[in-house]
Design a protein around this motif. Sequence first.
Motif, mmCIF file in Angstrom:
data_model
loop_
_atom_site.group_PDB
_atom_site.id
_atom_site.type_symbol
_atom_site.label_atom_id
_atom_site.label_comp_id
_atom_site.label_asym_id
_atom_site.label_seq_id
_atom_site.Cartn_x
_atom_site.Cartn_y
_atom_site.Cartn_z
ATOM 1 N N ASP A 254 0.744 -1.495 -0.142
ATOM 2 C CA ASP A 254 -0.164 -0.234 0.386
ATOM 3 C C ASP A 254 1.047 1.840 0.211
ATOM 4 O O ASP A 254 1.181 1.906 0.725
ATOM 5 C CB ASP A 254 -0.675 0.036 1.844
ATOM 6 N N PRO A 255 1.358 2.350 -1.261
ATOM 7 C CA PRO A 255 1.955 3.220 -1.107
ATOM 8 C C PRO A 255 1.644 4.569 0.194
ATOM 9 O O PRO A 255 2.420 5.040 0.494
ATOM 10 C CB PRO A 255 1.521 3.958 -2.379
ATOM 11 N N ASP A 256 0.023 4.422 0.521
ATOM 12 C CA ASP A 256 0.154 5.225 2.016
ATOM 13 C C ASP A 256 1.135 4.739 2.833
ATOM 14 O O ASP A 256 0.968 5.814 3.490
ATOM 15 C CB ASP A 256 -1.236 5.385 2.023
ATOM 16 N N ILE A 257 1.581 3.912 3.163
ATOM 17 C CA ILE A 257 1.989 3.082 4.373
ATOM 18 C C ILE A 257 3.790 3.698 3.983
ATOM 19 O O ILE A 257 4.287 4.344 5.953
ATOM 20 C CB ILE A 257 2.216 1.772 4.198
ATOM 21 N N TYR A 258 3.990 4.643 3.507
ATOM 22 C CA TYR A 258 5.283 4.970 3.058
ATOM 23 C C TYR A 258 5.028 6.643 3.208
ATOM 24 O O TYR A 258 4.759 7.194 2.443
ATOM 25 C CB TYR A 258 5.740 4.602 2.185
ATOM 26 N N ASN A 259 5.907 7.368 4.036
ATOM 27 C CA ASN A 259 6.266 8.254 4.263
ATOM 28 C C ASN A 259 7.532 8.809 4.005
ATOM 29 O O ASN A 259 8.624 8.472 4.220
ATOM 30 C CB ASN A 259 6.185 8.638 5.789
ATOM 31 N N VAL A 260 7.497 10.327 2.640
ATOM 32 C CA VAL A 260 8.770 10.396 2.602
ATOM 33 C C VAL A 260 8.808 11.871 2.322
ATOM 34 O O VAL A 260 7.333 12.816 1.779
ATOM 35 C CB VAL A 260 8.720 10.495 0.387
ATOM 36 N N SER A 261 9.640 12.615 2.938
ATOM 37 C CA SER A 261 9.801 13.979 4.115
ATOM 38 C C SER A 261 11.083 14.346 4.356
ATOM 39 O O SER A 261 12.149 13.176 4.582
ATOM 40 C CB SER A 261 8.895 13.886 5.597
ATOM 41 N N SER A 262 11.301 15.787 4.056
ATOM 42 C CA SER A 262 12.499 15.792 4.058
ATOM 43 C C SER A 262 12.739 16.359 5.552
ATOM 44 O O SER A 262 12.483 17.027 6.309
ATOM 45 C CB SER A 262 12.591 17.310 3.306
ATOM 46 N N THR A 263 14.150 16.318 5.959
ATOM 47 C CA THR A 263 14.666 16.065 7.143
ATOM 48 C C THR A 263 15.357 17.852 7.462
ATOM 49 O O THR A 263 15.483 17.543 8.254
ATOM 50 C CB THR A 263 16.089 14.987 7.095
ATOM 51 N N SER A 264 15.767 18.310 7.059
ATOM 52 C CA SER A 264 15.708 19.770 6.875
ATOM 53 C C SER A 264 14.723 20.965 7.186
ATOM 54 O O SER A 264 14.543 21.759 7.541
ATOM 55 C CB SER A 264 16.253 20.008 5.428
ATOM 56 N N GLN A 265 12.759 19.951 7.385
ATOM 57 C CA GLN A 265 12.203 20.748 7.753
ATOM 58 C C GLN A 265 11.982 21.009 9.217
ATOM 59 O O GLN A 265 11.708 22.361 9.144
ATOM 60 C CB GLN A 265 10.855 20.087 7.274
ATOM 61 N N GLY A 266 12.450 20.329 9.488
ATOM 62 C CA GLY A 266 12.668 20.449 11.331
ATOM 63 C C GLY A 266 13.915 22.031 11.157
ATOM 64 O O GLY A 266 13.343 23.346 11.893
ATOM 65 N N LEU A 267 14.732 21.743 10.710
ATOM 66 C CA LEU A 267 16.104 22.935 10.671
ATOM 67 C C LEU A 267 15.673 24.244 10.193
ATOM 68 O O LEU A 267 15.858 25.411 10.487
ATOM 69 C CB LEU A 267 17.464 22.713 9.530
#
Length: 403
Positions: A254-267
């Motif tokens: 299920d593609p919805d099970i994978y999160n792809v996010s930038s690790t620089s957003q917190g920075l």
Amino acid sequence: MDFFELLKLSVSNLFSYKVRSFLTMLGIIIGIAAVILMSSLGAGIKENITGDLNKLGVSNFEISIDTSPGQTYKTDDLLTSKDIEKIKSIEGVEAVTPTSSTFARISVNDNTKMFQGTGVTEDYFKISDYTVLKGRKFLPSEYRKDGKYVMIDHITAEELYPGENPIGKKLTLNFRKNSQTVTVVGVYKNPYASLGGGTEGMPGMGLLPNNYLNHINGNEQDKYTELQVKATDANDMNRVMEAVKKSLETRGSDPDIYNVSSTSQGLDEFNNILNMLSLFISGVAAISLFVGGIGVMNIMLVSVTERIREVGLRKAIGAKTVHILVQFLIEAIILTFFGGIIGAIIGYLLALLIGIFVGATPILSPVVVFVCIFVSTMIGLVFGVYPAKKAAALEPMEALRVD
């Protein structure tokens, strides 16, 4: 009377009243110094805090399995070495590494503390730019499941081996089920050391070969819930992230099970907070510029009162109203212009001095210096208008009658 004669007369008059001129400049000097001090020191502290953190990846993003409540995943949904190779083949991807970690207690002689070990591959060091202070990174031959080697951060090294060189030393990792003895091959700079007291009481940090860590954790199947990815170009990262999402859609889960996010957003959010804080502090310091402007106007009004007879005499022998007006404005502008320059110098020197104690190098922005000097000059112009107009409006006979 031309402009240069008025300029020469203004300078001569300012030097004739050195104490009064200095007191007029003092408010501007303090105001500009405060702004330069706060802005340059704030920029230096910000760079000191975020510089090391940014090395951990402004062009990185993370692939993780959604483990939030209500979301379930099967063993087949876990990411594998096959997925890593497939993602690495995507155009714009520079490196991919799995994320794995473990906790243990470490002991050396009588020193014992908690330890958080991170499993690394060769690609890991392309993604996270650690600064090696002593020793070296792992050799290619050491990334195996019996590779009993470790790199530790410099804070842990100092706590466990005070005054000693830890390279080549043996370190015991006490896991829940067994103990392992590893060899220290490198010491790297703790990326969170810039936070000062923020590292106090935290577990020691270390890097272990990922295959070795998998062997310890019993992850012989080489399956992961998280992967870290580095894009070749930070400006192209959004496109690469979309390509990775489409690639994951083809693996049968299920593609919805994978999160792809930038690790620089917190920075980015952290940077925004620091920017707002620096802006607020500089704004508070800038209030002193307004106070300095009031001081300029007060001193210039006193100057007009003291020089009534001089003004009356000059107008009696032919000086025009505009000449008197321009002269007083020139005096005010000279005082605030050079007060701004002196304040900028003093502010930066104070920032350098304070930076020594707080462990930060101040960053002086030419734009901030230009704006400060421009503003201080405009303060001289604005707050000098009223005294100058008052002086220029004096009637010669009335001025000469003043005792």
